[in-house]
Design an enzyme around this catalytic site. Sequence first.
Site, PDB file in Angstrom:
ATOM      1  N   CYS A 100       1.004  -1.156  -0.059  1.00 52.86           N
ATOM      2  CA  CYS A 100      -0.068   0.181   0.093  1.00 52.86           C
ATOM      3  C   CYS A 100       0.916   1.032  -0.068  1.00 52.86           C
ATOM      4  O   CYS A 100       1.759   1.228   0.774  1.00 52.86           O
ATOM      5  CB  CYS A 100      -0.963  -0.130   1.419  1.00 52.86           C
ATOM      6  N   HIS A 142      -9.013  -3.943  -2.435  1.00 48.50           N
ATOM      7  CA  HIS A 142      -8.075  -3.207  -1.771  1.00 48.50           C
ATOM      8  C   HIS A 142      -8.393  -1.733  -1.607  1.00 48.50           C
ATOM      9  O   HIS A 142      -8.500  -0.989  -0.558  1.00 48.50           O
ATOM     10  CB  HIS A 142      -6.727  -3.156  -2.275  1.00 48.50           C
ATOM     11  N   GLU A 143      -8.527  -1.113  -2.774  1.00 43.93           N
ATOM     12  CA  GLU A 143      -8.958   0.446  -2.639  1.00 43.93           C
ATOM     13  C   GLU A 143     -10.511   0.424  -1.963  1.00 43.93           C
ATOM     14  O   GLU A 143     -10.586   1.593  -1.425  1.00 43.93           O
ATOM     15  CB  GLU A 143      -9.039   0.788  -4.287  1.00 43.93           C
ATOM     16  N   HIS A 146     -10.399   0.951   1.393  1.00 38.82           N
ATOM     17  CA  HIS A 146      -9.812   2.492   1.941  1.00 38.82           C
ATOM     18  C   HIS A 146     -11.040   3.391   1.942  1.00 38.82           C
ATOM     19  O   HIS A 146     -10.978   4.154   2.957  1.00 38.82           O
ATOM     20  CB  HIS A 146      -8.653   3.093   0.719  1.00 38.82           C
TER      21      HIS A 146
END
Length: 186
Positions: A100, A142-143, A146
């Site tokens: 990351c 993953h994004e 966030h």
Amino acid sequence: MVSLPIIQLGDRRLRQKASAIENIHDDRIQKLIDDLIATVAKASGVGIAAPQVAESLRLFIVASHPNPRYPNAPEMEPTAMINPKIIAHSTEVVKGWEGCLCVPGIRGLVPRYQAIEVEYMDKNGKLQKQELTDFVARIFQHESDHLDGIIFLDRLESTLDIMTEEEYQKQIAQPRKWEWGVGSRE
């Protein structure tokens, strides 16, 4: 397009739930999309979310391409995904190595769905639906995390699933011992 500073793990803004974008055509949002694309390119990333540049908005860029951090990544055009959602997913979960831009120098072996069906608004405000698999599905997940204040380290099953970036690069340079997306604890 301007490359923006990326905030680092420990900054409380990374742990906030991001707000939905109401007006995609707002000049500020369009500029942020362009700046995120410039930022992810400069950082040799394959994706970046608005919260990583201290903008608590439900927007990220998926920009898979081979680079020093991910030499085997597939090639695709950088794509802005606004107010994204996973609407379906496979039962199959696969562990793969992730890093990351907010957590430099560390990789983790993270379980993610192998395939996902997603929807999002594109840069022009048009609803898109896609099925994503493998590495691109991993980037999206993953994004997306966030946007909910989740960092990849939160998803690890064990602290044994962590290694430094330097060791990761050594391991992937030895293909007979290491396969992309599959870890070993030899």
